[in-house]
Design an enzyme around this catalytic site. Structure first.
Site, PDB file in Angstrom:
ATOM      1  N   ARG A  74      38.837  34.576  32.232  1.00 51.36           N
ATOM      2  CA  ARG A  74      37.540  34.345  32.509  1.00 51.36           C
ATOM      3  C   ARG A  74      37.114  33.191  32.414  1.00 51.36           C
ATOM      4  O   ARG A  74      37.181  32.497  31.001  1.00 51.36           O
ATOM      5  CB  ARG A  74      36.598  35.350  31.994  1.00 51.36           C
ATOM      6  N   THR A 114      34.182  34.353  40.366  1.00 46.28           N
ATOM      7  CA  THR A 114      35.070  33.393  40.754  1.00 46.28           C
ATOM      8  C   THR A 114      34.738  32.900  42.029  1.00 46.28           C
ATOM      9  O   THR A 114      34.882  31.735  42.306  1.00 46.28           O
ATOM     10  CB  THR A 114      36.380  34.188  41.017  1.00 46.28           C
ATOM     11  N   THR A 134      38.925  42.879  43.384  1.00 47.39           N
ATOM     12  CA  THR A 134      38.151  43.602  42.132  1.00 47.39           C
ATOM     13  C   THR A 134      37.891  45.082  42.227  1.00 47.39           C
ATOM     14  O   THR A 134      37.957  45.730  43.417  1.00 47.39           O
ATOM     15  CB  THR A 134      36.532  43.152  42.019  1.00 47.39           C
ATOM     16  N   ILE A 135      38.137  45.841  41.382  1.00 45.05           N
ATOM     17  CA  ILE A 135      38.171  47.211  41.314  1.00 45.05           C
ATOM     18  C   ILE A 135      36.679  47.723  41.392  1.00 45.05           C
ATOM     19  O   ILE A 135      36.451  48.956  41.659  1.00 45.05           O
ATOM     20  CB  ILE A 135      38.629  47.981  39.874  1.00 45.05           C
ATOM     21  N   ASP A 136      35.773  46.742  41.338  1.00 50.22           N
ATOM     22  CA  ASP A 136      34.248  47.204  41.346  1.00 50.22           C
ATOM     23  C   ASP A 136      33.910  47.087  42.666  1.00 50.22           C
ATOM     24  O   ASP A 136      32.577  47.949  43.050  1.00 50.22           O
ATOM     25  CB  ASP A 136      33.325  46.048  40.786  1.00 50.22           C
ATOM     26  N   ARG A 286      42.344  49.321  35.766  1.00 48.91           N
ATOM     27  CA  ARG A 286      42.704  48.285  36.328  1.00 48.91           C
ATOM     28  C   ARG A 286      44.231  47.968  36.052  1.00 48.91           C
ATOM     29  O   ARG A 286      44.780  46.834  36.459  1.00 48.91           O
ATOM     30  CB  ARG A 286      42.245  47.032  35.644  1.00 48.91           C
TER      31      ARG A 286
HETATM   32  O1  F6P Z   1      35.245  43.386  36.849  1.00 51.67           O
HETATM   33  C1  F6P Z   1      36.162  44.258  36.548  1.00 51.67           C
HETATM   34  C2  F6P Z   1      36.003  44.738  35.388  1.00 51.67           C
HETATM   35  O2  F6P Z   1      37.066  45.679  35.130  1.00 51.67           O
HETATM   36  C3  F6P Z   1      34.727  45.685  35.335  1.00 51.67           C
HETATM   37  O3  F6P Z   1      34.537  46.985  35.941  1.00 51.67           O
HETATM   38  C4  F6P Z   1      34.341  45.765  33.808  1.00 51.67           C
HETATM   39  O4  F6P Z   1      33.043  45.773  33.546  1.00 51.67           O
HETATM   40  C5  F6P Z   1      34.737  44.467  33.355  1.00 51.67           C
HETATM   41  O5  F6P Z   1      35.786  43.951  34.368  1.00 51.67           O
HETATM   42  C6  F6P Z   1      35.661  44.488  31.923  1.00 51.67           C
HETATM   43  O6  F6P Z   1      35.891  43.032  31.635  1.00 51.67           O
HETATM   44  P1  F6P Z   1      36.923  42.763  30.358  1.00 51.67           P
HETATM   45  O7  F6P Z   1      38.126  42.923  30.987  1.00 51.67           O
HETATM   46  O8  F6P Z   1      36.637  41.454  30.282  1.00 51.67           O
HETATM   47  O9  F6P Z   1      36.557  43.664  29.416  1.00 51.67           O
END
Ligand code: F6P
Length: 359
Positions: A74, A114, A134-136, A286
């Site tokens: 990130r 991104t 994204t999974i979102d 994920r």
């Molecule tokens: O954006 C994908 C995601 O899995 C979101 O659903 C979740 O809020 C976030 O990333 C979690 O982020 P990290 O892997 O930085 O904890």
């Protein structure tokens, strides 16, 4: 001759490899000469010149492989214009790497943050193509992002497993689903898993309405209840707070509860005396390989990205709109969020069959 760069940025998801495979296979099929540079760990690799020249053959056999062969990290958009600890100008460093390698195009796979950085690089004059990962499923301008349906499968399986144990013990269970600030994943997994109550960030909940539904199920002789709660779910009271007040409230809640589901559980417990169990599948959502739908979607998006590169049509995201591949200008979609419309047909039909959304 084409010379492209590839990078995967932000939280990973299923089908990143499948999408890169689509891009490289599409180009390899049409170009006599092709050079593919893979930047390691997202924008970090581009900033610090950490890359590998990849043989197109390395993209064979990765259709079903989860994660990303390039690694990811990130790099918050807000920090992009802030020099690093050694005073390095990150944007200039990325441009330098791009020009040094004489890239025709940089293909960037990632989510909302991104995409904002990708758009910034476009504004800085680089040839960019963005692929929506994204999974979102919260990327504006495309109906579907790759990773979403694979995550729906995993979250649904979690709810399915909870269903059998909840039924045996006559318990109330909460399954907390990822999705960041939006409720797509919870809505689809909740429906697919037969949840009785679904709480989404887009529909602030009233705990009394949740309790009412629980009591109604009890009266109807249904011993157990499943709640699918989005990690971004918010109460009606909290939704009324200003941004600053909300931040303060959430910080206070974080001292009391590991995540929102425990807060909802405590609220229900306080009102009903009932013991609630919470399950958080977390990052399993994920993980693993992509489901067949995502493999197909990624292959199509990747192939269309290759076509756009051959057409020298840059500065866009490749998306799927009404089941058609589209090149959406980054200037039109970057910085926008695709949320669930509380009045959409899916929610209306879910309500029709008695699912409670806590409103
Ligand atoms: O954006 C994908 C995601 O899995 C979101 O659903 C979740 O809020 C976030 O990333 C979690 O982020 P990290 O892997 O930085 O904890």
């Amino acid at each position: 001759m084409k010379r492209i760069g590839l990078l995967t940025s932000g939280g990973d998801c299923q089908a990143l490899n499948a999408t890169m495979r689509g891009v490289v296979k599409g180009l390899a099929n049409s170009c006599d000469e092709l050079e593919v540079y893979g930047f390691m760990e997202g924008y970090k690799g581009l900033i610090y010149g950490n890359y590998r020249l990849l043989n197109p053959k390395e993209f064979s056999g990765i259709l079903t492989k989860g994660g990303t062969i390039l690694g990811s990290s990130r790099q918050p958009f807000k920090q992009m214009r802030v020099p690093d600890a050694n005073g390095l100008d990150k944007v200039e460093a990325m441009k330098h790497t791009y020009h040094k390698l004489r890239l025709d195009c940089l293909v960037i796979l990632g989510g909302n943050g991104t995409q904002k950085s990708a758009n910034m690089l476009r504004e800085e004059g680089l040839n960019i193509i963005h692929l929506p990962k994204t999974i979102d499923n919260d990327i504006f301008g495309t109906d579907m992002t790759f990773g979403f349906y694979s995550a729906v499968n995993i979250a649904t399986e979690a709810i399915d497993c909870i269903h059998t144990t909840a039924a045996s013990h006559n318990r109330v269970f909460i399954v907390e689903v990822m999705g960041h600030k939006v409720g797509w994943l919870t809505l689809y997994a909740g429906l697919a898993g037969g949840a009785d109550i679904i709480l989404l960030p887009e529909i602030p909940y009233d705990i009394n309405s949740v309790v009412k539904k629980l009591e109604a199920r009890g009266k109807a002789g249904k011993g157990f209840t499943i709640l699918a709660v989005a990690e971004g779910a918010i109460s009606k009271e909290d939704a009324k707070l200003s941004k600053k007040e909300l931040k303060k409230k959430q910080a206070a809640d974080a001292q009391l509860y590991p995540c929102v589901s425990y807060k909802v559980a405590a609220e229900i417990q306080e009102k009903t005396g009932q013991e609630i169990r919470v399950t958080v599948p977390g990052h399993t959502q994920r993980g693993g390989g992509p489901c067949p739908y995502d493999r197909v979607l990624s292959t199509l998006l990747g192939a269309e990205a290759a076509r756009a590169i051959l057409d020298e049509d840059y500065g866009c995201m490749i998306g799927m709109v009404n089941n058609e591949l589209k090149r959406i200008p980054l200037s039109e979609c970057a910085g926008k969020l695709k949320t669930v419309d509380p009045n959409c047909q899916v929610i209306q039909e879910a309500k029709e069959i008695g699912i409670c959304f806590g409103d």
